[in-house]
Motif scaffolding. Structure first.
Motif, PDB file in Angstrom:
ATOM      1  N   ASP A  64       1.047  -1.498  -0.100  1.00  0.00           N
ATOM      2  CA  ASP A  64       0.349  -0.186   0.079  1.00  0.00           C
ATOM      3  C   ASP A  64       0.770   1.078  -0.090  1.00  0.00           C
ATOM      4  O   ASP A  64       0.657   2.298  -0.699  1.00  0.00           O
ATOM      5  N   LYS A  65       1.969   0.937   0.811  1.00  0.00           N
ATOM      6  CA  LYS A  65       2.837   2.132   0.472  1.00  0.00           C
ATOM      7  C   LYS A  65       3.838   2.636  -0.292  1.00  0.00           C
ATOM      8  O   LYS A  65       4.396   3.845  -1.590  1.00  0.00           O
ATOM      9  N   ASP A  66       4.658   0.793  -1.180  1.00  0.00           N
ATOM     10  CA  ASP A  66       5.598   1.375  -1.935  1.00  0.00           C
ATOM     11  C   ASP A  66       5.440   0.843  -3.064  1.00  0.00           C
ATOM     12  O   ASP A  66       6.021   0.798  -4.184  1.00  0.00           O
ATOM     13  N   GLU A  67       3.488   0.703  -3.559  1.00  0.00           N
ATOM     14  CA  GLU A  67       3.173  -0.459  -4.880  1.00  0.00           C
ATOM     15  C   GLU A  67       4.416  -0.690  -5.710  1.00  0.00           C
ATOM     16  O   GLU A  67       4.817  -1.704  -5.379  1.00  0.00           O
ATOM     17  N   SER A  68       5.101  -0.149  -6.312  1.00  0.00           N
ATOM     18  CA  SER A  68       5.748  -0.650  -7.745  1.00  0.00           C
ATOM     19  C   SER A  68       7.500  -1.171  -6.722  1.00  0.00           C
ATOM     20  O   SER A  68       8.529  -2.140  -7.566  1.00  0.00           O
ATOM     21  N   TYR A  69       7.618  -0.231  -5.982  1.00  0.00           N
ATOM     22  CA  TYR A  69       8.908  -0.835  -5.212  1.00  0.00           C
ATOM     23  C   TYR A  69       8.640  -1.672  -4.215  1.00  0.00           C
ATOM     24  O   TYR A  69      10.124  -2.605  -3.888  1.00  0.00           O
ATOM     25  N   THR A  70       7.960  -2.625  -3.986  1.00  0.00           N
ATOM     26  CA  THR A  70       6.978  -4.165  -3.487  1.00  0.00           C
ATOM     27  C   THR A  70       7.712  -5.264  -4.243  1.00  0.00           C
ATOM     28  O   THR A  70       7.356  -5.566  -5.169  1.00  0.00           O
ATOM     29  N   PRO A  71       8.895  -6.192  -3.526  1.00  0.00           N
ATOM     30  CA  PRO A  71       9.060  -7.500  -4.036  1.00  0.00           C
ATOM     31  C   PRO A  71       8.014  -7.921  -3.560  1.00  0.00           C
ATOM     32  O   PRO A  71       7.344  -8.016  -3.556  1.00  0.00           O
TER      33      PRO A  71
ATOM     34  N   LEU B  56      12.572  -9.956  -8.767  1.00  0.00           N
ATOM     35  CA  LEU B  56      11.050  -9.343  -9.195  1.00  0.00           C
ATOM     36  C   LEU B  56      10.130  -8.568  -8.071  1.00  0.00           C
ATOM     37  O   LEU B  56       9.800  -8.639  -7.186  1.00  0.00           O
ATOM     38  N   ASN B  57       9.190  -7.026  -8.972  1.00  0.00           N
ATOM     39  CA  ASN B  57       8.526  -6.390  -7.925  1.00  0.00           C
ATOM     40  C   ASN B  57       7.559  -6.520  -9.161  1.00  0.00           C
ATOM     41  O   ASN B  57       7.104  -6.793  -9.755  1.00  0.00           O
ATOM     42  N   TYR B  58       6.294  -5.936  -7.343  1.00  0.00           N
ATOM     43  CA  TYR B  58       5.424  -5.816  -8.774  1.00  0.00           C
ATOM     44  C   TYR B  58       4.650  -4.651  -9.445  1.00  0.00           C
ATOM     45  O   TYR B  58       5.904  -3.580  -9.421  1.00  0.00           O
ATOM     46  N   GLU B  59       4.042  -4.640 -10.633  1.00  0.00           N
ATOM     47  CA  GLU B  59       4.104  -3.094 -11.118  1.00  0.00           C
ATOM     48  C   GLU B  59       5.860  -3.527 -12.520  1.00  0.00           C
ATOM     49  O   GLU B  59       5.195  -2.482 -12.276  1.00  0.00           O
ATOM     50  N   ASN B  60       6.196  -4.374 -12.043  1.00  0.00           N
ATOM     51  CA  ASN B  60       7.303  -4.137 -13.210  1.00  0.00           C
ATOM     52  C   ASN B  60       8.461  -2.943 -12.703  1.00  0.00           C
ATOM     53  O   ASN B  60       9.110  -2.215 -13.172  1.00  0.00           O
ATOM     54  N   GLY B  61       8.009  -2.984 -11.453  1.00  0.00           N
ATOM     55  CA  GLY B  61       9.240  -1.949 -10.871  1.00  0.00           C
ATOM     56  C   GLY B  61      10.494  -2.406 -10.844  1.00  0.00           C
ATOM     57  O   GLY B  61      10.594  -3.442 -10.925  1.00  0.00           O
TER      58      GLY B  61
END
Length: 173
Positions: free
Chosen positions: A69-76, A128-133
């Protein structure tokens, strides 16, 4: 009913390093007990966090605090955990793809055939990150040792030798 024993926190017993660090978001933010701060990578994937212990440590578990929720695409969304007696002999212990988006503490129990893992080195790879971060944020990390009763058991059931020569050969690799 047996009461669950507290596990000793051995996070600060090691020397920490990272594959890269964004200025102002250093590795020391990982173990400062504040989930509002974080380590952030700055470079090519895979990103990694490493810890080197001065002596072999009994390691029961490792926990990461992640917040989509806070880190979005920075989240592994994938974590690989390696261990070894040196940086040259690291072996993969666990590889986890998150089935749900992480919000809070994610626990990884680390063990070998004899019980808690014994290692000099741990490396956490975040490929790998969510949203290809591209960069990664980890808010907190904890490494816990085995319960005190198990440490006492191991201490009482080892040979009484204390020389460095003996400890070079105290286990089979």
């Amino acid at each position: 009913m047996v009461a669950k024993q507290a596990l000793p926190d051995i996070t600060t017993n090691g020397i920490w390093s990272a594959s890269s660090t964004k200025h102002g978001f250093g590795i020391n933010n990982l173990y400062n007990n504040n989930i509002e701060t974080f380590w952030q990578s700055d470079g090519k994937q895979p990103h990694s966090i490493s810890v080197q212990f001065p002596t072999r440590q009994h390691i029961h578990s490792l926990s990461l605090y992640l917040d989509i929720d806070k880190d979005e695409s920075y989240t592994p969304c994938k974590v690989c955990i390696f261990s070894g007696t040196s940086q040259r002999d690291m072996q993969l212990l666990q590889e986890s793809d998150f089935k749900t988006e992480p919000r809070g503490w994610i626990d990884f129990t680390l063990s070998d055939v004899d019980g808690p893992l014994m290692a000099h080195f741990l490396r956490i790879e975040l490929p790998l990150n969510y949203e290809n971060g591209r960069d990664v944020r980890v808010r907190q990390i904890r490494i816990l040792g085995p319960p005190a009763s198990e440490q006492q058991f191991r201490a009482n059931h080892t040979l009484p030798y204390t020389s460095p020569d003996f400890f070079m050969f105290d286990s089979i690799r």
